[in-house]
Write a protein that holds these residues in place. Sequence first.
Motif, PDB file in Angstrom:
ATOM      1  N   TYR A 118       0.819  -1.213   0.000  1.00  0.00           N
ATOM      2  CA  TYR A 118       0.000   0.000   0.000  1.00  0.00           C
ATOM      3  C   TYR A 118       0.852   1.262   0.000  1.00  0.00           C
ATOM      4  CZ  TYR A 118       0.705   0.585   5.046  1.00  0.00           C
ATOM      5  OH  TYR A 118       1.261   0.765   6.288  1.00  0.00           O
ATOM      6  N   TYR A 119       2.038   1.205   0.616  1.00  0.00           N
ATOM      7  CA  TYR A 119       2.942   2.351   0.628  1.00  0.00           C
ATOM      8  C   TYR A 119       3.524   2.571  -0.766  1.00  0.00           C
ATOM      9  CZ  TYR A 119       6.605   5.373   2.687  1.00  0.00           C
ATOM     10  OH  TYR A 119       7.429   6.419   3.023  1.00  0.00           O
ATOM     11  N   SER A 158       2.086   1.640  -3.517  1.00  0.00           N
ATOM     12  CA  SER A 158       0.964   2.096  -4.337  1.00  0.00           C
ATOM     13  C   SER A 158       0.724   3.592  -4.148  1.00  0.00           C
ATOM     14  CB  SER A 158      -0.315   1.328  -3.993  1.00  0.00           C
ATOM     15  OG  SER A 158      -0.172  -0.023  -4.339  1.00  0.00           O
ATOM     16  N   TRP A 159       0.909   4.076  -2.932  1.00  0.00           N
ATOM     17  CA  TRP A 159       0.752   5.503  -2.676  1.00  0.00           C
ATOM     18  C   TRP A 159       1.752   6.296  -3.521  1.00  0.00           C
ATOM     19  CZ3 TRP A 159       3.950   9.341  -0.845  1.00  0.00           C
ATOM     20  CH2 TRP A 159       3.335  10.553  -0.527  1.00  0.00           C
ATOM     21  N   ARG A 162       0.678   6.440  -7.112  1.00  0.00           N
ATOM     22  CA  ARG A 162      -0.393   7.415  -7.349  1.00  0.00           C
ATOM     23  C   ARG A 162       0.103   8.853  -7.257  1.00  0.00           C
ATOM     24  NH1 ARG A 162      -2.901   4.123  -3.779  1.00  0.00           N
ATOM     25  NH2 ARG A 162      -2.772   5.693  -2.139  1.00  0.00           N
ATOM     26  N   GLU A 163       0.929   9.134  -6.243  1.00  0.00           N
ATOM     27  CA  GLU A 163       1.346  10.507  -5.958  1.00  0.00           C
ATOM     28  C   GLU A 163       2.608  10.932  -6.696  1.00  0.00           C
ATOM     29  OE1 GLU A 163      -0.514  12.577  -4.117  1.00  0.00           O
ATOM     30  OE2 GLU A 163      -1.961  10.935  -3.876  1.00  0.00           O
TER      31      GLU A 163
END
Length: 84
Positions: A30-31, A33-34, A37-38
Motif C-alpha cells: 500500500y505504501y 501504491s501511494w 499514485r502521488e
Amino acid sequence: MNSHHLSLLVSLEMPFGQYKGSLIADLPGYYLSWFAREGFPSGELGALLALMYELDHSALRHLLDPLRFAHQPRKNTLYPPKRG
C-alpha cells in the motif's frame, strides 16, 4: 531492470518517511501504491521504488528471496571471537 538494481532493493534502506530504516524490499504494497499514485521521488531512489512497486504489483516479490540470502550478514566461523 538489472541484477544490480535487484540487489539494491534488498540492501538499501528507505531514507525518510514512515518506513525510514526499512529495506526497500520490505516496504508494504500500500505504501508503494501511494508513491505510484502521488509520484515517485526523482533519481535512483524513485527508480528503485518504482521497480519494487512493479514486483509487488505483479506478485513477484519472491524473486528477491535468493538475493536476501546473499545479503545476510554472515558469522565469521574461521576465527572465533577472543575471550578475555
